[in-house]
Design a protein around this motif. Structure first.
Motif, short mmCIF file in Angstrom:
data_model
loop_
_atom_site.label_atom_id
_atom_site.label_comp_id
_atom_site.label_asym_id
_atom_site.label_seq_id
_atom_site.Cartn_x
_atom_site.Cartn_y
_atom_site.Cartn_z
N ASP A 157 88.75 8.80 9.04
CA ASP A 157 87.48 8.81 8.31
C ASP A 157 86.36 9.11 9.30
N PRO A 158 85.53 10.12 9.05
CA PRO A 158 84.46 10.46 10.00
C PRO A 158 83.51 9.30 10.28
N SER A 159 83.45 8.31 9.37
CA SER A 159 82.56 7.17 9.58
C SER A 159 83.14 6.16 10.56
N LEU A 160 84.42 6.31 10.93
CA LEU A 160 85.03 5.41 11.89
C LEU A 160 84.32 5.59 13.24
N PRO A 161 83.75 4.50 13.79
CA PRO A 161 82.92 4.65 15.01
C PRO A 161 83.64 5.31 16.17
N TRP A 162 84.95 5.10 16.29
CA TRP A 162 85.68 5.66 17.43
C TRP A 162 86.53 6.88 17.05
N ALA A 163 86.30 7.44 15.84
CA ALA A 163 87.00 8.67 15.49
C ALA A 163 86.64 9.75 16.51
N MET A 164 87.60 10.56 16.87
CA MET A 164 87.42 11.48 17.99
C MET A 164 87.96 12.87 17.64
N VAL A 165 87.17 13.87 17.96
CA VAL A 165 87.61 15.26 17.81
C VAL A 165 88.36 15.66 19.07
N TYR A 166 89.55 16.20 18.88
CA TYR A 166 90.36 16.71 19.99
C TYR A 166 90.30 18.23 19.95
N PRO A 167 89.46 18.87 20.77
CA PRO A 167 89.44 20.34 20.77
C PRO A 167 90.81 20.94 21.07
N GLN A 168 91.65 20.19 21.80
CA GLN A 168 92.99 20.69 22.13
C GLN A 168 93.83 20.92 20.89
N SER A 169 93.48 20.23 19.79
CA SER A 169 94.26 20.38 18.56
C SER A 169 93.95 21.67 17.83
N GLY A 170 92.89 22.37 18.27
CA GLY A 170 92.51 23.61 17.62
C GLY A 170 91.71 23.42 16.35
N THR A 171 91.26 22.18 16.10
CA THR A 171 90.47 21.88 14.90
C THR A 171 89.29 21.00 15.30
N ASP A 172 88.36 20.86 14.38
CA ASP A 172 87.24 19.94 14.61
C ASP A 172 87.36 18.71 13.71
N ILE A 173 88.61 18.39 13.34
CA ILE A 173 88.88 17.23 12.49
C ILE A 173 88.76 15.95 13.32
N PRO A 174 87.99 14.97 12.86
CA PRO A 174 87.97 13.69 13.58
C PRO A 174 89.31 12.97 13.44
N ARG A 175 89.80 12.43 14.54
CA ARG A 175 91.13 11.84 14.57
C ARG A 175 91.11 10.44 15.19
N HIS A 176 92.18 9.72 14.91
CA HIS A 176 92.39 8.44 15.58
C HIS A 176 92.80 8.72 17.03
N PRO A 177 92.19 8.04 18.00
CA PRO A 177 92.64 8.18 19.39
C PRO A 177 93.90 7.34 19.61
N SER A 178 95.00 7.82 19.04
CA SER A 178 96.22 7.01 18.98
C SER A 178 96.78 6.59 20.35
N PRO A 179 96.62 7.38 21.44
CA PRO A 179 97.10 6.85 22.72
C PRO A 179 96.42 5.55 23.11
N LEU A 180 95.15 5.39 22.72
CA LEU A 180 94.45 4.15 23.03
C LEU A 180 94.95 3.00 22.16
N TYR A 181 95.34 3.30 20.92
CA TYR A 181 95.94 2.27 20.08
C TYR A 181 97.25 1.78 20.71
N GLN A 182 98.05 2.74 21.18
CA GLN A 182 99.32 2.37 21.78
C GLN A 182 99.12 1.64 23.11
N PHE A 183 98.09 2.04 23.85
CA PHE A 183 97.73 1.32 25.07
C PHE A 183 97.46 -0.15 24.76
N ALA A 184 96.72 -0.40 23.67
CA ALA A 184 96.35 -1.76 23.32
C ALA A 184 97.52 -2.55 22.74
N LEU A 185 98.34 -1.91 21.88
CA LEU A 185 99.41 -2.63 21.19
C LEU A 185 100.67 -2.79 22.03
N GLU A 186 101.33 -1.67 22.32
CA GLU A 186 102.61 -1.74 23.01
C GLU A 186 102.44 -1.90 24.52
#
Length: 269
Positions: A157-186
């Motif tokens: 959701d673009p309203s998510l404060p930490w949503a992040m665009v990854y230019p490497q993905s070839g899109t301007d879609i805001p995304r979850h920074p999932s490596p940081l989620y995994q850093f925190a969880l696992e």
């Protein structure tokens, strides 16, 4: 909305020699393992049964081999078996990327079994020793993934404060920074839970079981926010390959924890 900073993957360049951030995160992981495992062998029950710092250093060597060999073969067999069957020499092209945690885990288990056999130690004694020392290495690796701008998340959701665009993905879609989620969880959370759990006497095998189940649960959750591999997508029941690989891991962890407790109880009666 944030934009991934697109770090230079090279941390230091000395002539033709390039030192990558991802390589440095591996060094950090190995250093943390040495430090934490050295603490554990200085405490009961390991200090009472002849474990030494030299054993920890040898364990790290065995573990590194297991991670590299198992991680690569796991990626080949779990994620792209058809491609590598047609291009078998590409299996050795590790510099092109392609490692799988679940394969690395199997590789480490094999390496620990070899270590235990050579040193005449119980396999589960060895895995109980190393289990709480592994999540910090996983956390370090996820930081490397984030720096490299890889393994980005699903659309957010673009309203998510930490949503992040990854230019490497070839899109301007805001995304979850999932490596940081995994850093925190696992990484961090799993480390804290296992370290605290392992500080008290446990039946042999229960710390290992807790690691398997804990990692499996946290990885399964994180996969809901991680973009599936483009060449696989979502599989049956809309689960990713990572989630399907976590299910037997969780089951094995719970079964090992329960079995270990029953074995200890039967010996004490």
């Amino acid at each position: 909305m944030l934009v991934h900073p697109q770090f230079d993957p090279v941390a230091l360049q000395i002539g033709p020699v390039a030192i990558h951030w991802y390589g440095l995160t591996y060094l950090v992981a190995f250093g943390l393992f040495l430090w934490l495992a050295s603490i554990r062998v200085g405490r009961p029950p390991y200090a009472d049964t002849g474990w030494t710092r030299r054993d920890v250093e040898d364990l790290l060597f065995y573990g590194v081999l297991g991670v590299i060999i198992g991680g690569r073969l796991g990626y080949v067999l779990f994620y792209k078996p058809g491609y590598y069957a047609e291009n078998p020499l590409e299996i050795f092209a590790v510099w092109k990327g392609g490692m799988a945690f679940h394969g690395g885990l199997l590789g480490v288990m094999g390496a620990m079994a070899l270590f235990a056999w050579q040193r005449k130690r119980r396999f589960l004694e060895v895995t109980d020793l190393i289990a709480p020392c592994v999540p910090t290495g996983l956390a370090s690796g996820r930081i490397g993934n984030f720096i490299n701008g890889e393994l980005w998340g699903r659309a957010a959701d673009p309203s998510l404060p930490w949503a992040m665009v990854y230019p490497q993905s070839g899109t301007d879609i805001p995304r979850h920074p999932s490596p940081l989620y995994q850093f925190a969880l696992e990484g961090l959370l799993l480390f804290v839970l296992l370290w605290v759990y392992a500080r008290k006497p446990r039946a042999t095998g229960q710390v290992s079981g807790a690691f398997l189940a804990g990692y499996g649960v946290f990885r399964f959750i994180a996969e809901y926010f991680r973009e599936p591999d483009s060449f696989l997508g979502l599989l049956a029941l809309n689960l990713s390959m990572g989630q399907w690989l976590c299910l037997p891991m969780i089951a094995a962890g719970v079964a090992l924890w329960w079995w270990s407790g029953r074995q200890a109880a039967s010996r004490s009666t």
